[in-house]
Write an enzyme that holds these catalytic residues in place. Structure first.
Site, PDB file in Angstrom:
ATOM      1  N   ASP A 109     -16.111 -34.737  -4.304  1.00  0.00           N
ATOM      2  CA  ASP A 109     -14.889 -34.599  -3.652  1.00  0.00           C
ATOM      3  C   ASP A 109     -13.720 -35.243  -4.106  1.00  0.00           C
ATOM      4  O   ASP A 109     -14.019 -36.121  -4.861  1.00  0.00           O
ATOM      5  CB  ASP A 109     -15.162 -34.811  -2.286  1.00  0.00           C
ATOM      6  CG  ASP A 109     -16.394 -34.187  -1.363  1.00  0.00           C
ATOM      7  OD1 ASP A 109     -16.330 -33.004  -1.867  1.00  0.00           O
ATOM      8  OD2 ASP A 109     -16.650 -34.586  -0.322  1.00  0.00           O
TER       9      ASP A 109
HETATM   10  N1  URA Z   1     -21.358 -35.559  -0.751  1.00  0.00           N
HETATM   11  C1  URA Z   1     -20.138 -35.515  -0.381  1.00  0.00           C
HETATM   12  O1  URA Z   1     -20.055 -35.371   0.909  1.00  0.00           O
HETATM   13  N2  URA Z   1     -19.336 -35.640  -1.103  1.00  0.00           N
HETATM   14  C2  URA Z   1     -19.288 -35.762  -2.478  1.00  0.00           C
HETATM   15  O2  URA Z   1     -18.368 -35.804  -3.134  1.00  0.00           O
HETATM   16  C3  URA Z   1     -20.653 -35.982  -2.986  1.00  0.00           C
HETATM   17  C4  URA Z   1     -21.845 -35.861  -1.893  1.00  0.00           C
END
Ligand code: URA
Length: 247
Positions: A109
């Site tokens: 993310d």
């Molecule tokens: N899980 C999440 O919620 N976000 C990420 O970036 C990676 C794993």
């Protein structure tokens, strides 16, 4: 391989542009200037320089990036800059054509930091991101609210997320501080960590809440600062397919 083709395969532009770079004296091989685009060299591992910048020939590119917060893992980002802008142009242009350059192995993310792999080897990307291969990934979580043993046990036993009735469980989970967890996952569902933490009644902190520290036994090196990248060594590649050390 000819010097012109070496530059071409490594992302320095069209064959014509690469020939021009060589003819204009911008290219050195093992520290010696070479102005002949047709000069032949054993390509694998060749060290060369382009306009004073040192490079090494890699038939396929395998990289790690320390993803900083505030970057999107997309070639066409919507809000934040793309992680691909953190890489030098030749790495982004390798191979040419529509599928040029390296691609991230899965996505983190925008606000997640940590270890991200990139490659232009389609089979490697598929193998690493396929749920069948269960490559364990370790996430350091800072939660908004205090963590307790009941939450740890629920994460280990499995929680149901909204898109699938089958529970997802952490392969390992340890409390590492009052609101800190180390969570090992072998799948990569959309926002999986955030959704799992929400499913046990807590929340990943909005700022600095999620950091990926390991993929398999490959740990993000301490000296690779946010925004920096490096080539993976043969040892790193082997570590990826080995289970991470217990935390
Ligand atoms: N899980 C999440 O919620 N976000 C990420 O970036 C990676 C794993």
């Amino acid at each position: 391989m000819s010097l012109q083709d070496i530059l071409y395969t490594q992302g320095f532009g069209t064959r014509r542009v690469c020939a021009g770079l060589v003819q204009q004296g911008f290219v050195t091989v093992a520290g010696v200037s070479c102005a002949d685009p047709a000069a032949e060299f054993a390509a694998e591992g060749l060290r060369f320089g382009v306009q004073g910048v040192p490079w090494e020939f890699h038939e396929k590119a395998y990289l790690m990036l320390h993803k900083p917060a505030g970057y999107e893992c997309s070639q066409k980002p919507s809000t934040y800059p793309s992680i691909y802008t953190l890489l030098p142009a030749p790495i982004r242009q390798r191979g040419g054509g529509a599928a040029a350059g390296v691609q991230a192995v899965g996505r983190l993310d925008q606000d997640t930091t940590g270890l991200l792999l990139l490659s232009d080897d389609g089979k490697f990307i598929h193998r690493m991101s396929s749920p069948k291969h269960h490559v364990p990934k370790v996430y350091k979580v800072t939660a908004k609210h205090p963590v307790d043993e009941a939450q740890v046990q629920k994460l280990l036993q499995g929680v149901v997320l909204d898109d699938d009735p089958k529970p997802v469980r952490a392969a390992a989970c340890q409390q590492t501080g009052p609101s800190h967890l180390s969570l090992t996952l072998t799948e990569g569902k959309y926002h999986q960590v955030k959704r799992m933490i929400a499913a046990v009644g807590n929340r990943v902190n909005d700022v600095g809440g999620l950091h990926r520290s390991c993929i398999g036994a490959l740990a993000l090196p301490d000296d690779l600062l946010p925004g920096q990248w490096r080539w993976l060594s043969a040892q790193d590649l082997q570590a990826i397919s080995t289970a991470p050390a217990a935390i």
